[in-house]
Write an enzyme that holds these catalytic residues in place. Structure first.
Site, mmCIF file in Angstrom:
data_model
loop_
_atom_site.group_PDB
_atom_site.id
_atom_site.type_symbol
_atom_site.label_atom_id
_atom_site.label_comp_id
_atom_site.label_asym_id
_atom_site.label_seq_id
_atom_site.Cartn_x
_atom_site.Cartn_y
_atom_site.Cartn_z
ATOM 1 N N HIS A 1 0.859 -1.189 0.000
ATOM 2 C CA HIS A 1 0.000 0.000 0.000
ATOM 3 C C HIS A 1 0.891 1.233 0.000
ATOM 4 C CE1 HIS A 1 -3.716 2.179 1.899
ATOM 5 N NE2 HIS A 1 -3.188 2.851 0.888
ATOM 6 N N GLU B 1 0.958 7.776 -3.576
ATOM 7 C CA GLU B 1 1.813 7.496 -2.419
ATOM 8 C C GLU B 1 2.988 8.461 -2.344
ATOM 9 O OE1 GLU B 1 1.322 5.314 0.159
ATOM 10 O OE2 GLU B 1 -0.674 5.230 -0.738
ATOM 11 N N HIS C 1 2.724 10.695 0.957
ATOM 12 C CA HIS C 1 3.633 10.170 1.978
ATOM 13 C C HIS C 1 5.111 10.366 1.630
ATOM 14 C CE1 HIS C 1 0.253 8.358 4.070
ATOM 15 N NE2 HIS C 1 -0.146 7.825 2.930
#
Length: 222
Positions: free
Chosen positions: A70, A110, A114
């Site tokens: 993920h 992502e 992040h």
């Protein structure tokens, strides 16, 4: 003689301190300013049971995926930063690393949410994501079961610890969906240098609340 500090100044100071803490809890951060990484590995059958029609890349016929990446998430001990900069993800790195995710659409999301908080450049961040993902040994019973597997949290964590003896205590925590009935994902925690460490207490508590039933089910692959 001591001079009394006006109440207005005390109130202003309290508001500033409270605002700083609230900012941290609301996931405001600067690149590289975080406490540890959480490697999030989703249990693909659980995702596909609810979202499969939306993502044929991950859930198409015959994919038979188990644990999938993920993301690699910079974390605070309580909360997490996100969207820390507008640094772009170069196209050549997108093409090079999109295969480490179950669907190519994930890599851009992502990195933006992040990766920009890691303090690393795009290639360093994606290479670290791939290395940590590949370093997790999934116990054989949980790799690609043809039938659902029911386990307790303790049994699940013990199996991962046995397969990964270098993991720190509480370095891996499960998260469940369906009111605690089904495994949704695991998070494996690391220091900034990539060494194993325990997950933060806030994350451990969330895990315990999420998987609060006596046992949970790993849905079978498809």
């Amino acid at each position: 003689m001591k001079h009394a500090i006006p109440r207005a100044l005390l109130l202003a100071a309290a508001l500033l301190c409270g605002g700083a803490q609230a900012a941290k809890n609301k996931s405001v951060g600067e690149p590289g300013e975080f406490d540890y990484y959480a490697l999030a590995l989703s249990w693909s059958p659980s995702y596909c049971a609810t979202n499969g029609g939306r993502d044929p890349n991950q859930c198409g016929s015959g994919r038979r995926l188990g644990f999938v990446l993920h993301g690699l998430w910079p974390q605070y001990e309580n909360g997490y930063p996100q969207n820390c900069s507008r640094d772009p993800l170069p196209d050549h790195l997108r093409r090079k690393y999109e295969g480490i995710y179950p669907s190519p659409k994930l890599i851009g999301h992502e990195w933006k949410k992040h990766g920009t908080c890691s303090g690393l450049g795009p290639e360093q961040y994606l290479a670290l994501s791939a290395r940590l993902k590949d370093g997790v040994v999934v116990p054989p019973a949980f790799r690609a079961p043809d039938q659902p597997v029911r386990v307790t949290t303790a049994q699940f964590k013990d199996a991962f610890r046995a397969a990964n003896p270098r993991l720190a205590e509480n370095a891996i925590v499960p998260f469940c969906g369906g009111a605690g009935r089904f495994l949704r994902e695991i998070r494996v925690c690391y220091r900034k240098d990539g060494a194993s460490r325990s997950c933060g207490q806030a994350e451990i508590r969330l895990s315990q609340k999420s998987c609060g039933q006596e046992s949970f089910l790993l849905q079978s692959v498809r």
